[in-house]
Write a protein that holds these residues in place. Structure first.
Motif, PDB file in Angstrom:
ATOM      1  N   ASP A 156       0.851  -1.268  -0.044  1.00  0.00           N
ATOM      2  CA  ASP A 156       0.055  -0.102  -0.115  1.00  0.00           C
ATOM      3  C   ASP A 156       0.861   1.251   0.032  1.00  0.00           C
ATOM      4  O   ASP A 156       0.463   2.484  -0.196  1.00  0.00           O
ATOM      5  CB  ASP A 156      -0.870  -0.040   1.248  1.00  0.00           C
ATOM      6  N   ARG A 157       2.263   1.238   0.243  1.00  0.00           N
ATOM      7  CA  ARG A 157       2.850   2.430   0.165  1.00  0.00           C
ATOM      8  C   ARG A 157       3.527   2.756  -1.564  1.00  0.00           C
ATOM      9  O   ARG A 157       4.465   2.472  -1.824  1.00  0.00           O
ATOM     10  CB  ARG A 157       4.194   2.173   0.999  1.00  0.00           C
ATOM     11  N   ILE A 158       2.441   3.015  -2.163  1.00  0.00           N
ATOM     12  CA  ILE A 158       2.886   3.209  -3.678  1.00  0.00           C
ATOM     13  C   ILE A 158       3.803   4.423  -3.660  1.00  0.00           C
ATOM     14  O   ILE A 158       4.542   4.480  -4.745  1.00  0.00           O
ATOM     15  CB  ILE A 158       1.473   3.344  -4.255  1.00  0.00           C
ATOM     16  N   ASP A 159       4.058   5.161  -3.066  1.00  0.00           N
ATOM     17  CA  ASP A 159       4.704   6.257  -2.871  1.00  0.00           C
ATOM     18  C   ASP A 159       6.437   5.780  -3.014  1.00  0.00           C
ATOM     19  O   ASP A 159       7.288   6.751  -3.279  1.00  0.00           O
ATOM     20  CB  ASP A 159       4.849   7.362  -1.943  1.00  0.00           C
TER      21      ASP A 159
ATOM     22  N   ASP B  95      -2.018  -0.218  -9.227  1.00  0.00           N
ATOM     23  CA  ASP B  95      -3.213   0.289  -9.266  1.00  0.00           C
ATOM     24  C   ASP B  95      -3.206   1.680  -8.641  1.00  0.00           C
ATOM     25  O   ASP B  95      -3.223   1.863  -7.564  1.00  0.00           O
ATOM     26  CB  ASP B  95      -4.221  -0.659  -8.411  1.00  0.00           C
ATOM     27  N   PHE B  96      -3.250   2.574  -9.474  1.00  0.00           N
ATOM     28  CA  PHE B  96      -3.385   4.045  -9.059  1.00  0.00           C
ATOM     29  C   PHE B  96      -4.622   4.334  -8.602  1.00  0.00           C
ATOM     30  O   PHE B  96      -4.936   5.213  -7.693  1.00  0.00           O
ATOM     31  CB  PHE B  96      -2.989   5.101 -10.142  1.00  0.00           C
ATOM     32  N   LEU B  97      -5.913   3.664  -8.894  1.00  0.00           N
ATOM     33  CA  LEU B  97      -7.032   4.058  -8.303  1.00  0.00           C
ATOM     34  C   LEU B  97      -7.249   3.675  -6.770  1.00  0.00           C
ATOM     35  O   LEU B  97      -7.850   4.323  -6.029  1.00  0.00           O
ATOM     36  CB  LEU B  97      -8.223   3.163  -9.098  1.00  0.00           C
ATOM     37  N   ARG B  98      -6.535   2.598  -6.495  1.00  0.00           N
ATOM     38  CA  ARG B  98      -6.277   1.973  -5.152  1.00  0.00           C
ATOM     39  C   ARG B  98      -5.350   2.399  -4.227  1.00  0.00           C
ATOM     40  O   ARG B  98      -5.177   1.961  -3.201  1.00  0.00           O
ATOM     41  CB  ARG B  98      -6.877   0.494  -4.951  1.00  0.00           C
ATOM     42  N   ASP B  99      -4.344   2.944  -5.082  1.00  0.00           N
ATOM     43  CA  ASP B  99      -2.947   3.154  -4.419  1.00  0.00           C
ATOM     44  C   ASP B  99      -2.534   1.886  -4.010  1.00  0.00           C
ATOM     45  O   ASP B  99      -1.865   1.988  -2.786  1.00  0.00           O
ATOM     46  CB  ASP B  99      -3.099   4.294  -3.240  1.00  0.00           C
ATOM     47  N   VAL B 100      -1.972   0.985  -4.585  1.00  0.00           N
ATOM     48  CA  VAL B 100      -1.423  -0.304  -4.279  1.00  0.00           C
ATOM     49  C   VAL B 100      -0.718  -0.682  -5.379  1.00  0.00           C
ATOM     50  O   VAL B 100      -1.157  -0.455  -6.504  1.00  0.00           O
ATOM     51  CB  VAL B 100      -2.626  -1.260  -3.749  1.00  0.00           C
ATOM     52  N   ALA B 101       0.175  -1.604  -5.007  1.00  0.00           N
ATOM     53  CA  ALA B 101       0.939  -2.269  -6.110  1.00  0.00           C
ATOM     54  C   ALA B 101       1.476  -3.763  -5.682  1.00  0.00           C
ATOM     55  O   ALA B 101       1.180  -3.901  -4.509  1.00  0.00           O
ATOM     56  CB  ALA B 101       2.293  -1.612  -6.335  1.00  0.00           C
ATOM     57  N   GLN B 102       1.471  -4.611  -6.711  1.00  0.00           N
ATOM     58  CA  GLN B 102       1.586  -6.056  -6.550  1.00  0.00           C
ATOM     59  C   GLN B 102       3.404  -6.243  -6.718  1.00  0.00           C
ATOM     60  O   GLN B 102       3.975  -5.817  -7.350  1.00  0.00           O
ATOM     61  CB  GLN B 102       1.338  -6.882  -7.314  1.00  0.00           C
ATOM     62  N   LEU B 103       3.814  -6.655  -5.283  1.00  0.00           N
ATOM     63  CA  LEU B 103       5.281  -6.787  -5.191  1.00  0.00           C
ATOM     64  C   LEU B 103       5.710  -8.336  -5.010  1.00  0.00           C
ATOM     65  O   LEU B 103       4.952  -9.119  -4.423  1.00  0.00           O
ATOM     66  CB  LEU B 103       5.933  -6.151  -3.974  1.00  0.00           C
ATOM     67  N   MET B 104       6.621  -8.662  -5.941  1.00  0.00           N
ATOM     68  CA  MET B 104       7.158 -10.155  -5.729  1.00  0.00           C
ATOM     69  C   MET B 104       8.380  -9.816  -4.703  1.00  0.00           C
ATOM     70  O   MET B 104       9.530  -9.421  -5.372  1.00  0.00           O
ATOM     71  CB  MET B 104       7.422 -10.715  -7.095  1.00  0.00           C
ATOM     72  N   ILE B 105       8.536 -10.630  -3.755  1.00  0.00           N
ATOM     73  CA  ILE B 105       9.610 -10.431  -2.990  1.00  0.00           C
ATOM     74  C   ILE B 105      10.244 -11.765  -2.871  1.00  0.00           C
ATOM     75  O   ILE B 105       9.558 -12.827  -2.941  1.00  0.00           O
ATOM     76  CB  ILE B 105       8.979 -10.029  -1.272  1.00  0.00           C
ATOM     77  N   PHE B 106      11.567 -11.750  -2.840  1.00  0.00           N
ATOM     78  CA  PHE B 106      12.320 -12.984  -2.606  1.00  0.00           C
ATOM     79  C   PHE B 106      13.280 -12.854  -1.408  1.00  0.00           C
ATOM     80  O   PHE B 106      13.848 -12.086  -0.973  1.00  0.00           O
ATOM     81  CB  PHE B 106      13.386 -12.990  -4.135  1.00  0.00           C
ATOM     82  N   TYR B 107      13.298 -14.148  -0.793  1.00  0.00           N
ATOM     83  CA  TYR B 107      13.876 -14.252   0.398  1.00  0.00           C
ATOM     84  C   TYR B 107      14.278 -15.872   0.557  1.00  0.00           C
ATOM     85  O   TYR B 107      13.845 -16.757  -0.219  1.00  0.00           O
ATOM     86  CB  TYR B 107      12.960 -13.840   1.466  1.00  0.00           C
TER      87      TYR B 107
END
Length: 221
Positions: free
Chosen positions: A158-161, A192-204
């Motif tokens: 949710d931290r699209i910034d 998604d700029f309408l909901r201010d969210v982005a999908q992140l693929m995290i690797f660990y």
């Protein structure tokens, strides 16, 4: 005049018992032991995915019984290869099988076929070498050479910034703080700029960290 009649050991042309029962029980036992070692003690100890335990065991045993039964029928090589190809392209329509799970699926099918189709031209020693070699190779790759398995998971952020390239380090630090994971790297997916969210693929590193029971796809590489 002698009257012909069906033998008592048959019902509708199907015999109640024949000598192939003993090879079936022996090979089934060998196949089941191999599957337990491969699936329960090699795959599950690393992946910790219970949903695939049922799938692998059932596909392995079904493949074994199918091949053992077809071996007694007069089928040509082309039909046999076509049948094996059908198993080789199996996939679930609801969720794609990740590459490592697909490899284990191919191992399960291959070992079951080997144990079912072994004949008097293949000795028990040869069958043991084929099973043992594959199990040892998997064990070596899982526990010796590939000690760290990088796992990936998709999360909704949710931290699209912070998805800007110049704020990458700040984004990694924020994700690590909120998930409790030591992140190796992050790839940005849909935004998604309408909901201010982005999908992140995290690797660990999945072997030394855990991440709940999320619903996103994961893969060990």
């Amino acid at each position: 005049m002698l009257l012909s009649h069906k033998p008592d050991s048959e019902l509708f042309g199907i015999s109640f018992f024949n000598e192939d029962l003993y090879p079936l029980l022996f090979r089934m036992s060998v196949n089941l032991v191999v599957l337990v070692i491969l699936i329960r003690f090699m795959y599950y100890t690393k992946a910790r995915r219970k949903d695939y335990l049922f799938t692998y065991f059932m596909i392995g045993m079904i493949t074994f019984f199918l091949c053992f039964g077809l071996k007694k029928l007069d089928i040509d090589t082309g039909m046999g290869l076509g049948l094996f190809a059908i198993f080789g392209i199996l996939r679930y329509r609801t969720e794609g099988i990740e590459i490592k799970e697909m490899t284990y699926l191919f191992l399960v099918i291959g070992l079951s076929v080997i144990n079912a189709l072994a004949s008097n031209k293949i000795s028990l020693a040869e069958m043991g070498v084929m099973n043992g070699a594959l199990l040892l190779l998997v064990a070596g790759l899982e526990y010796l050479w590939l000690l760290k398995h990088e796992t990936r998971k998709i999360i909704v952020y949710d931290r699209i910034d912070l998805i800007q390239p110049e704020k990458y380090e700040e984004m990694v630090s924020d994700v690590q703080k909120r998930t409790g994971l030591k992140i190796n790297r992050i790839e940005i997916g849909k935004i998604d700029f309408l909901r201010d969210v982005a999908q992140l693929m995290i690797f660990y590193d999945g072997d030394i960290q855990s991440f709940g029971t999320g619903t996103g796809p994961s893969d060990s590489e």
